[in-house]
Scaffold this motif. Structure first.
Motif, PDB file in Angstrom:
ATOM      1  N   MET B  93      54.864  32.342  35.024  1.00 38.90           N
ATOM      2  CA  MET B  93      54.609  33.704  35.281  1.00 38.90           C
ATOM      3  C   MET B  93      55.644  34.385  35.977  1.00 38.90           C
ATOM      4  N   THR B  94      55.668  35.977  35.562  1.00 40.16           N
ATOM      5  CA  THR B  94      56.613  36.698  36.447  1.00 40.16           C
ATOM      6  C   THR B  94      55.812  36.904  37.751  1.00 40.16           C
ATOM      7  N   GLY B  95      56.665  37.718  38.717  1.00 42.56           N
ATOM      8  CA  GLY B  95      56.079  38.252  40.014  1.00 42.56           C
ATOM      9  C   GLY B  95      54.859  39.103  39.618  1.00 42.56           C
ATOM     10  N   LYS B  96      55.114  40.118  38.526  1.00 41.03           N
ATOM     11  CA  LYS B  96      54.148  41.151  38.370  1.00 41.03           C
ATOM     12  C   LYS B  96      52.617  40.516  37.853  1.00 41.03           C
ATOM     13  N   GLU B  97      53.236  39.596  36.744  1.00 42.11           N
ATOM     14  CA  GLU B  97      51.904  38.806  35.844  1.00 42.11           C
ATOM     15  C   GLU B  97      51.102  37.871  37.002  1.00 42.11           C
ATOM     16  N   PHE B  98      51.884  37.407  38.133  1.00 37.50           N
ATOM     17  CA  PHE B  98      51.287  36.704  39.033  1.00 37.50           C
ATOM     18  C   PHE B  98      50.247  37.629  39.894  1.00 37.50           C
ATOM     19  N   LEU B  99      50.798  38.829  40.256  1.00 40.85           N
ATOM     20  CA  LEU B  99      49.919  39.420  41.345  1.00 40.85           C
ATOM     21  C   LEU B  99      48.691  40.252  40.266  1.00 40.85           C
ATOM     22  N   VAL B 100      48.898  40.520  39.159  1.00 40.33           N
ATOM     23  CA  VAL B 100      48.021  41.292  38.381  1.00 40.33           C
ATOM     24  C   VAL B 100      46.753  40.296  38.093  1.00 40.33           C
ATOM     25  N   ASN B 101      47.176  38.882  37.657  1.00 43.89           N
ATOM     26  CA  ASN B 101      46.282  37.868  37.488  1.00 43.89           C
ATOM     27  C   ASN B 101      45.406  37.555  38.617  1.00 43.89           C
ATOM     28  N   LEU B 102      45.935  37.816  39.852  1.00 45.76           N
ATOM     29  CA  LEU B 102      45.225  37.469  41.077  1.00 45.76           C
ATOM     30  C   LEU B 102      44.490  38.643  41.368  1.00 45.76           C
ATOM     31  N   SER B 103      44.838  39.832  41.036  1.00 47.87           N
ATOM     32  CA  SER B 103      44.058  40.978  41.359  1.00 47.87           C
ATOM     33  C   SER B 103      42.796  40.946  40.425  1.00 47.87           C
ATOM     34  N   LEU B 104      42.992  40.656  39.189  1.00 47.15           N
ATOM     35  CA  LEU B 104      41.789  40.480  38.030  1.00 47.15           C
ATOM     36  C   LEU B 104      40.829  39.617  38.774  1.00 47.15           C
ATOM     37  N   VAL B 105      41.249  38.375  39.311  1.00 44.25           N
ATOM     38  CA  VAL B 105      40.385  37.361  39.791  1.00 44.25           C
ATOM     39  C   VAL B 105      39.785  37.996  41.227  1.00 44.25           C
ATOM     40  N   HIS B 106      40.509  38.848  41.836  1.00 40.60           N
ATOM     41  CA  HIS B 106      39.904  39.415  43.313  1.00 40.60           C
ATOM     42  C   HIS B 106      38.907  40.400  42.634  1.00 40.60           C
ATOM     43  N   ASP B 127      59.218  46.245  44.118  1.00 42.08           N
ATOM     44  CA  ASP B 127      58.816  46.958  42.943  1.00 42.08           C
ATOM     45  C   ASP B 127      59.832  47.654  42.041  1.00 42.08           C
ATOM     46  N   ASP B 128      60.781  46.384  41.591  1.00 45.02           N
ATOM     47  CA  ASP B 128      61.947  46.769  40.894  1.00 45.02           C
ATOM     48  C   ASP B 128      61.833  45.872  39.719  1.00 45.02           C
ATOM     49  N   ALA B 129      63.077  45.899  38.921  1.00 41.29           N
ATOM     50  CA  ALA B 129      63.213  44.834  37.776  1.00 41.29           C
ATOM     51  C   ALA B 129      63.092  43.456  38.228  1.00 41.29           C
ATOM     52  N   ARG B 130      62.992  43.063  39.568  1.00 41.46           N
ATOM     53  CA  ARG B 130      62.878  41.599  39.917  1.00 41.46           C
ATOM     54  C   ARG B 130      61.479  41.254  39.645  1.00 41.46           C
ATOM     55  N   ALA B 131      60.478  42.192  39.720  1.00 44.46           N
ATOM     56  CA  ALA B 131      59.088  41.917  39.572  1.00 44.46           C
ATOM     57  C   ALA B 131      58.922  41.207  37.865  1.00 44.46           C
ATOM     58  N   ASP B 132      59.387  41.663  37.200  1.00 43.43           N
ATOM     59  CA  ASP B 132      59.444  41.357  35.737  1.00 43.43           C
ATOM     60  C   ASP B 132      60.208  39.865  35.373  1.00 43.43           C
ATOM     61  N   ARG B 133      60.999  39.414  36.313  1.00 42.31           N
ATOM     62  CA  ARG B 133      61.327  38.097  36.436  1.00 42.31           C
ATOM     63  C   ARG B 133      60.351  37.177  36.518  1.00 42.31           C
ATOM     64  N   ARG B 134      60.600  35.626  35.984  1.00 49.09           N
ATOM     65  CA  ARG B 134      59.770  34.687  36.496  1.00 49.09           C
ATOM     66  C   ARG B 134      59.887  34.129  37.735  1.00 49.09           C
ATOM     67  N   ILE B 135      59.003  33.630  38.196  1.00 48.16           N
ATOM     68  CA  ILE B 135      59.066  33.608  40.031  1.00 48.16           C
ATOM     69  C   ILE B 135      60.013  32.414  40.054  1.00 48.16           C
TER      70      ILE B 135
END
Lengths: 276, 314
Positions: B93-106, B127-135
């Motif tokens: 997962m990327t940082g953003k995917e990780f947080l989106v998934n957990l928000s969905l579960v929330h 909140d930059d390009a780093r969020a789209d990198r894999r954790i």
């Protein structure tokens, strides 16, 4: 008198949350490198017997045919159905839970306002999906090899038996998966426990029950027609048609019921345990 | 004691298999504001936080958070955000995917989850390009930020953070410190664990010292600082004139004893002071008046471990 604390905070419950957990679990345990490697190993084991059969037909058929065919069926029945496939299920179902507990990623699910049991229901569904996927990929492939081998050796192919085997394999392995998941929620090192269980059940308990080694899971569906089955094998191999009788369906129902029971126990156990 | 406690521990004892004590008869109350839970590794901090978030249950005693029993009670996470200590993520997962998934579960919808992920990423400065990198490609500091971000999903009233500064670079530490300050101003309460006082003293209003599963001391940061100053200190002074310096120091009321260690060029003094604060105030004056040169000066007990040892032995 001890003060009683009761919950006043509500959790939410929706399909989207479950979908996420299910998707992540499948991605992690089954569609990962390890999961795909397990499927690949099974496919290799499924292909392997055909090599022997192919070799046999190039030799003197009268000498090799029966021996090769018996070895071939034996391979599929004992090695693949009883050992390779259940072991694969055991590994996948144990890892589905124990991996997340060991590396603590399960914490991210446990600290969300969704009921704990939903987490484990999602995991159970992902496990069933994995078992079904493996069955759909590996078992028909194995039977195709089986049929091909029979054709090479000039034997009759009994499709009803193959279809019955496929149905039984899926249900029996779902049952097996639910037990494995239950173990995984109860004990650390669940793979070890699973293997011990497998050995106990498949080889010791069944040996006691049926006075022959192997195939404990199959005892559930085979017990009502075991005589037919033994006669079927003991006489001329595959020289008589095999008819599915109602009793085997009742055994399928028993297996289904047990699957539901262990699924319930697995979910309950996962939801009530500690995660230190 | 805080007026409206968020977390209450009543005589809580927790042991693990193998007779390992996690907490021992611990009673504590965590109120609003920022509370630092301090203790060395293995003191029981994580056990405390896991009990508070219902991941484990007490063997003896009772725990409540927002007035309810937290064990297996995931309803509390409508109000509580938790940042675990362990550095574990789903590798693909990327940082953003990780947080989106957990928000969905929330409980957020797909669109809301994306917005929520964006919001928490902004807060932690990712909140930059780093969020789209894999954790898995993140530095330790970035991973700590993502973990803190996931705890803030749903805008909880109480954040429970288990060693959020552990392994983080100084920039991340400073950044997260500012984030916690801002959250405090917004009215968010924080319970944060650490084994280093200076990591939390800048923004924590209350400190609880925990050691070997016991709550040793609690109070405002000032009081904990005072404890560090007040307990007897052993002070090492390296000088070429140890005897001369010892003569001047031994008559000081703040000095209990002086030990001279003669080693030629490596001559030094070990001073035991019962009032370190007073001693540190007096020493420069003595050195200036006598003109004795000092090559090295070190207080070996000016740390939390020394305070814990002192409090245990009292």
């Amino acid at each position: 008198m001890e003060k009683q604390i009761t919950s006043t905070m509500e959790t939410h419950s929706d399909l989207l949350s479950n979908q996420v957990i299910l998707r992540v679990s499948i991605r992690r345990s089954i569609l990962s490198r390890r999961g795909l490697a397990i499927i690949l190993v099974q496919l290799l084991f499924a292909i392997y017997p055909i090599i022997g059969v192919y070799m046999a037909q190039t030799k003197d058929k009268n000498i090799y045919a029966n021996g090769a065919m018996e070895a071939f069926h034996g391979w599929i029945r004992v090695l693949f159905e009883i050992i390779i496939f259940p072991f694969s299920i055991a590994i996948v179902s144990s890892l589905l839970i124990s991996d997340e507990i060991e590396d603590r990623t399960i914490t991210y699910w446990l600290i969300r306002p969704i009921p704990r049991y939903e987490i484990f229901v999602s995991k159970l569904l992902s496990l069933f999906f994995g078992v079904a996927l493996m069955s759909i990929i590996v078992v028909p492939f194995n039977f195709l090899m089986f049929a091909w081998g029979a054709q090479i050796l000039g034997e009759q192919i009994y499709w009803e038996l193959l279809a019955h085997h496929l149905a039984i394999s899926i249900v029996a392995n779902l049952f097996f998966a639910s037990i494995m998941m239950f173990f995984a929620t109860r004990f650390p090192h669940s793979i070890l426990i699973s293997i011990i269980y497998l050995i106990l059940w498949e080889y010791l308990i069944y040996s006691i029950i049926s006075e022959s080694a192997g195939g404990g899971l199959r005892w559930f569906f085979a017990r009502n027609y075991i005589e037919q089955y033994q006669e079927f094998i003991a006489n001329e191999f595959f020289q008589q048609s095999f008819v599915l009788d109602v009793s085997s369906y009742s055994n399928l129902l028993i297996l289904g019921g047990l699957t539901l029971l262990f699924s319930f126990l697995a979910v309950k156990s996962g939801a009530k345990r500690e995660y230190p | 004691m805080a007026k409206s406690p968020l977390i209450v521990f009543e005589h809580v004892t927790k042991w693990y298999s193998g007779n390992v004590i996690g907490l021992n008869q611990c009673s504590a109350t965590i109120g609003k504001g920022i509370t630092g839970l301090l203790g060395p590794n293995g003191a029981g901090k994580s056990t405390f936080l896991k009990l508070a978030t219902g991941q484990i249950y007490p063997n003896i005693g009772q725990v409540s958070i927002f007035g309810v029993n937290p064990f297996a009670n995931t309803g509390i996470f409508t109000k509580v955000g938790y940042c675990p200590e362990q550095d574990a993520f789903w590798s693909w997962m990327t940082g953003k995917e990780f947080l989106v998934n957990l928000s969905l579960v929330h409980g957020f919808s797909k669109k809301e989850a994306k917005d929520e992920a964006k919001r928490v990423l902004e807060i932690v400065g990712l909140d930059d390009a780093r969020a789209d990198r894999r954790i898995v490609t993140y530095s330790k500091g970035m991973r700590q930020r993502v973990k803190v971000a996931q705890a803030m999903i749903g805008d909880p009233e109480l954040l429970i953070l288990d060693e959020p500064f552990a392994g983080a670079d100084p920039i991340t530490r400073a950044y997260l410190g500012k984030v916690f300050e801002k959250l405090k101003k917004k009215g968010v309460s924080i319970l944060i664990s650490s084994h280093v006082l200076h990591e939390v003293e800048a923004f924590a209003s209350q400190i609880k010292l925990i050691y070997r599963g016991r709550l040793l001391a609690e109070g405002p940061v000032k009081r904990i600082r005072q404890l560090i100053y007040d307990h007897p200190h052993r002070i090492f002074i390296k000088t070429k004139s140890p005897r001369k310096l010892a003569q001047h120091l031994i008559i000081e009321p703040s000095v209990s004893s002086v030990e001279i260690s003669n080693g030629g060029k490596n001559s030094s003094l070990w001073v035991l002071s019962k009032n370190p604060y007073e001693f540190y105030r007096t020493l420069p004056k003595i050195l200036i008046d006598t003109g004795i040169p000092v090559e090295e000066f070190q207080s070996v007990d000016d740390n939390l471990q020394a305070v814990f040892d002192y409090l245990i032995s009292r």
